[in-house]
Design a protein around this motif. Structure first.
Motif, PDB file in Angstrom:
ATOM      1  N   THR A   2       0.838  -1.200   0.000  1.00 59.44           N
ATOM      2  CA  THR A   2       0.000   0.000   0.000  1.00 59.44           C
ATOM      3  C   THR A   2       0.872   1.249   0.000  1.00 59.44           C
ATOM      4  OG1 THR A   2      -0.048   0.122   2.401  1.00 59.44           O
ATOM      5  CG2 THR A   2      -1.769  -1.221   1.338  1.00 59.44           C
ATOM      6  N   MET A  34       4.477   4.831  -6.772  1.00 62.03           N
ATOM      7  CA  MET A  34       3.115   4.350  -6.994  1.00 62.03           C
ATOM      8  C   MET A  34       2.661   4.638  -8.430  1.00 62.03           C
ATOM      9  SD  MET A  34       2.298   2.721  -4.309  1.00 62.03           S
ATOM     10  CE  MET A  34       0.555   2.421  -4.455  1.00 62.03           C
ATOM     11  N   ASP A  38       1.985   1.000  -9.701  1.00 61.30           N
ATOM     12  CA  ASP A  38       0.569   0.662  -9.514  1.00 61.30           C
ATOM     13  C   ASP A  38      -0.126   0.754 -10.866  1.00 61.30           C
ATOM     14  OD1 ASP A  38      -1.924   0.122  -8.523  1.00 61.30           O
ATOM     15  OD2 ASP A  38      -2.212   2.086  -7.602  1.00 61.30           O
ATOM     16  N   THR A  44      -2.690   0.005  -4.541  1.00 63.38           N
ATOM     17  CA  THR A  44      -1.790  -1.025  -4.030  1.00 63.38           C
ATOM     18  C   THR A  44      -0.950  -1.569  -5.173  1.00 63.38           C
ATOM     19  OG1 THR A  44      -3.377  -2.815  -4.377  1.00 63.38           O
ATOM     20  CG2 THR A  44      -3.408  -1.744  -2.219  1.00 63.38           C
ATOM     21  N   VAL A  45       0.222  -2.065  -4.830  1.00 64.94           N
ATOM     22  CA  VAL A  45       1.100  -2.679  -5.823  1.00 64.94           C
ATOM     23  C   VAL A  45       1.150  -4.171  -5.512  1.00 64.94           C
ATOM     24  CG1 VAL A  45       3.445  -2.774  -6.750  1.00 64.94           C
ATOM     25  CG2 VAL A  45       2.478  -0.589  -6.058  1.00 64.94           C
ATOM     26  N   GLU A  49       2.069  -6.774 -10.501  1.00 60.81           N
ATOM     27  CA  GLU A  49       2.380  -5.438 -11.011  1.00 60.81           C
ATOM     28  C   GLU A  49       3.867  -5.129 -10.822  1.00 60.81           C
ATOM     29  OE1 GLU A  49      -1.631  -2.817 -10.316  1.00 60.81           O
ATOM     30  OE2 GLU A  49      -0.480  -3.379  -8.547  1.00 60.81           O
TER      31      GLU A  49
END
Length: 106
Positions: A2, A34, A38, A44-45, A49
């Motif tokens: 996150t 991110m 992301d 979130t990753v 990803e």
């Protein structure tokens, strides 16, 4: 991962004690990470990803690498061409094997 986890990672692990970054710099790094990783924009990753982005990044090669690779290749070729001639040099100079070892290790 996150946004909060990324921020904690940047704050605690990527900055040394003597070079703690300001909150705005940490936020900027977190936001940049991110934005890059992301891929679906859900905040979130995921492992998929992260893995996908790393594979994409690994495909691009910095152009400066080619200069370094050429230099290393030429230096290796030079050593490879000279090394077989070293016994002739040892014989013609009349030096011992230990002296040759010192010369070739330098």
């Amino acid at each position: 991962m996150t946004v909060g986890e990324v921020k904690a990672l940047v704050t605690n692990h990527l900055c040394g004690e003597e070079e703690k970054e300001s909150d705005s710099a940490v936020a900027e790094r977190t936001q940049g990470f991110m934005a890059s990783f992301d891929l679906d924009g859900d905040g979130t990753v995921t492992y998929e990803e992260f893995s996908s982005k790393l594979k994409e990044l690994s495909r691009s090669i910095d152009p400066r690498v080619w200069t370094l690779a050429l230099y290393v290749g030429l230096a290796g070729m030079a050593a490879g061409m000279i090394q077989p001639l070293m016994p002739l040099l040892v014989t013609s100079l009349g030096i011992s094997l230990s002296e040759y070892g010192v010369i070739s290790s330098v």
